[in-house]
Design a protein around this motif. Sequence first.
Motif, PDB file in Angstrom:
ATOM      1  N   ASP A 198      -5.914  -1.187  -4.993  1.00 15.52           N
ATOM      2  CA  ASP A 198      -5.931  -1.477  -3.557  1.00 15.52           C
ATOM      3  C   ASP A 198      -6.646  -2.799  -3.282  1.00 15.52           C
ATOM      4  O   ASP A 198      -6.195  -3.606  -2.459  1.00 15.52           O
ATOM      5  CB  ASP A 198      -6.627  -0.352  -2.787  1.00 15.52           C
ATOM      6  CG  ASP A 198      -5.787   0.921  -2.710  1.00 15.52           C
ATOM      7  OD1 ASP A 198      -4.571   0.830  -2.973  1.00 15.52           O
ATOM      8  OD2 ASP A 198      -6.346   1.983  -2.408  1.00 15.52           O
TER       9      ASP A 198
ATOM     10  N   PHE B 147       0.831  -1.207   0.000  1.00 16.67           N
ATOM     11  CA  PHE B 147       0.000   0.000   0.000  1.00 16.67           C
ATOM     12  C   PHE B 147       0.865   1.256   0.000  1.00 16.67           C
ATOM     13  O   PHE B 147       0.586   2.219  -0.716  1.00 16.67           O
ATOM     14  CB  PHE B 147      -0.941   0.001   1.209  1.00 16.67           C
ATOM     15  CG  PHE B 147      -2.084  -0.967   1.093  1.00 16.67           C
ATOM     16  CD1 PHE B 147      -2.863  -1.006  -0.058  1.00 16.67           C
ATOM     17  CD2 PHE B 147      -2.386  -1.845   2.120  1.00 16.67           C
ATOM     18  CE1 PHE B 147      -3.919  -1.899  -0.177  1.00 16.67           C
ATOM     19  CE2 PHE B 147      -3.437  -2.742   2.014  1.00 16.67           C
ATOM     20  CZ  PHE B 147      -4.198  -2.772   0.865  1.00 16.67           C
TER      21      PHE B 147
ATOM     22  N   GLU C  78       1.515   4.009  -3.108  1.00 15.84           N
ATOM     23  CA  GLU C  78       1.269   5.431  -2.858  1.00 15.84           C
ATOM     24  C   GLU C  78       2.444   6.256  -3.375  1.00 15.84           C
ATOM     25  O   GLU C  78       2.255   7.322  -3.982  1.00 15.84           O
ATOM     26  CB  GLU C  78       1.084   5.680  -1.357  1.00 15.84           C
ATOM     27  CG  GLU C  78      -0.274   5.270  -0.814  1.00 15.84           C
ATOM     28  CD  GLU C  78      -0.392   5.545   0.675  1.00 15.84           C
ATOM     29  OE1 GLU C  78       0.533   6.167   1.244  1.00 15.84           O
ATOM     30  OE2 GLU C  78      -1.399   5.136   1.279  1.00 15.84           O
TER      31      GLU C  78
ATOM     32  N   GLU D 282      -8.488   2.675  -6.736  1.00 14.70           N
ATOM     33  CA  GLU D 282      -9.071   1.834  -5.695  1.00 14.70           C
ATOM     34  C   GLU D 282      -9.101   0.355  -6.097  1.00 14.70           C
ATOM     35  O   GLU D 282      -9.027  -0.534  -5.234  1.00 14.70           O
ATOM     36  CB  GLU D 282     -10.484   2.308  -5.355  1.00 14.70           C
ATOM     37  CG  GLU D 282     -11.442   2.348  -6.531  1.00 14.70           C
ATOM     38  CD  GLU D 282     -12.777   2.976  -6.182  1.00 14.70           C
ATOM     39  OE1 GLU D 282     -13.733   2.752  -6.948  1.00 14.70           O
ATOM     40  OE2 GLU D 282     -12.861   3.685  -5.163  1.00 14.70           O
TER      41      GLU D 282
END
Length: 218
Positions: free
Chosen positions: A181, A90, A94, A178
Amino acid sequence: MARKKNITKDKLISWYMEFVLENNHAPKSVFSFAKENNFEESDFYKFYGSFEAIEEAIFSEFFQHTLKVLHKSEDFESYDARNKLLSFYFTFFEVLTANRSYVVYALENGKKDIKKLNSLKHLRKEYTQFVEDLNIERIELKQETLEKIQNKSIKESSWVHLLITLKFWLDDTSASFEKTDIFIEKSINARFDSMDIKPLKSIIDFGKFILKEKVNFK
């Protein structure tokens, strides 16, 4: 005549990324790159031997920055291997998202065979070492050759998984990425669930018991 700049690795990386994003290609030569940024060409070679070396260093910097962010958290060291890897993914993505324009530029020509990209060589070495240091629970084979094969398999499959995730992220058009993710969470959980050795350990322990007690099922 303007005084020549003192340069650092970080400045060279910043100038290089800025150049390729503005021009959509690498500088034509170290000489032209140095002239444009007002530093001595010889100073470039104190840090990097080529533009290809800078490209490798950029992805290494993304990795190192990710680790710095993770280790700022007091909780990170207490996580198990699964949650450490999830946290890495994650955070790493980013960092990539913050530099997406450059990453897309650097990887777009290798999307069909991303494994062959030279710019990812150093990242591969650092990432597979990170995975090894997670000490993911594995079967105790008690045979050195088999242990080495198992360790290599985990490292290599983890690298392939990271590349697959990179490819997914490059193609992801969802808001705030998203879908990436979701892909990260589901795929890593699936990998750890598939590597869950507790059921297999029970079978092995049962087998040892059977052999030890010489149980006859006839």
